[in-house]
Design an enzyme around this catalytic site. Structure first.
Site: not given
Ligand code: NAD
Length: 271
Positions: A142, A155
């Site tokens: 991230s 986080y």
């Molecule tokens: P999202 O919520 O759309 O997708 C995350 C997915 O992870 C969800 O479908 C959720 O059900 C699943 N999940 C949660 N806990 C879980 C577990 N214990 N086992 C299996 N699956 C699980 O969000 P996203 O933004 O697509 O997130 C993907 C990654 O990107 C994450 O690691 C998040 O921290 C990271 N991230 C997101 C952003 C942002 O701005 N959206 C920025 C930087 C990093």
């Protein structure tokens, strides 16, 4: 449940939503076999329908459960003839608030999903990666791994951990010809964002709102590259450099930028 039949394969956690789901779609378009894993069973069903059952193995998996992660990998390996071209540890959760005001159980949950979940995956999948020439161990870190971010301290700490792990493993895994890399996204338009965040996002600059397909494209590029850290957008890389060069200055910039300057008893105008 499909089988790879000689196609390249990617194992994706957090595949039911956001960037994991977009990555599954993109790699399917490229002709790959997809393993999609998540705790969201409804989202997985929709994903399977979209990909076509012959082109994927889709299964509920909580990444914090190492024994079940190993079972999921064994099933995936059975479908791919013991191969895995990309392991994409992407599942993540975010809990906001001041560290001292958060229930400790919430803090541990973030560590379990965002970091222990990644360790579970890599430690269990290394055999499949080793057996696959040119394979890549890829993880979602991230932009909060550029500097410890207040309001999402734990986080942010887990994402620093992922980044450090990736750097170390990218060296260790050379013994096997396995690459390791990660992505550091800024603000991506997915379900993880707290309500209202997308609407309030700046229209330009490094924290403009970006669509999750952009991260999926980065996973594709990373497979065809030896680059270590993939910033989305690229300007996040400048933030990383600035934080490394002058952390005290970065600290003051963050205080001034953040909405809770008031709660820290800081008047940004007097800084
Ligand atoms: P999202 O919520 O759309 O997708 C995350 C997915 O992870 C969800 O479908 C959720 O059900 C699943 N999940 C949660 N806990 C879980 C577990 N214990 N086992 C299996 N699956 C699980 O969000 P996203 O933004 O697509 O997130 C993907 C990654 O990107 C994450 O690691 C998040 O921290 C990271 N991230 C997101 C952003 C942002 O701005 N959206 C920025 C930087 C990093």
């Amino acid at each position: 449940m499909g089988t790879a039949n000689g196609r390249k394969s990617i194992f994706i956690t957090g595949a039911a939503s956001g960037m994991g789901r977009e990555t599954a779609r993109l790699f399917r378009e490229k002709g790959w076999f997809i393993g999609g894993y998540d705790v969201n069973a409804d989202g997985l069903r929709a994903l399977e329908k979209e990909l076509g059952a012959d082109n994927c193995v889709v299964r509920k998996l909580d990444v914090t459960d190492k024994a079940d992660y190993e079972k999921a990998l064994a099933e995936f390996g059975a479908a791919t003839g013991g191969k895995m071209d990309i392991l994409y540890n992407n599942a993540g959760i975010g809990v906001g608030g001041f560290f001292d005001e958060q229930p400790f159980e919430d803090i541990l949950r973030v560590v379990r999903v965002n970091f222990i979940g990644v360790l579970n995956g890599i430690h269990s999948a290394i055999g499949l990666l080793k057996a696959t020439p040119g394979s890549l161990c890829f993880t979602t870190s991230s932009s909060s791994a550029t500097y410890g971010m207040p309001g999402i301290a734990v986080y942010s700490a887990t994402k620093h951990a992922v980044k450090g792990l990736t750097e170390a493993l990218s060296i260790e895994f050379r013994r096997y010809g396995v690459r390791a890399a990660d992505t550091l996204p800024g603000l991506i338009d997915t379900a993880i964002l707290p309500p209202g965040t997308a609407e309030r996002a700046p229209k330009e600059g490094m924290f403009r709102l970006i669509q999750p397909i952009e991260v999926a494209r980065i996973v594709w590029e990373a497979y065809n590259s030896d680059k270590l850290h993939w910033y989305v957008p690229e300007e996040i890389g400048d933030l990383d450099k600035a934080a490394g060069n002058n952390p005290e200055q970065m600290r003051e910039q963050i205080v001034q930028m953040m909405a809770f300057a008031e709660a820290l008893n800081v008047d940004p105008k007097k800084q």
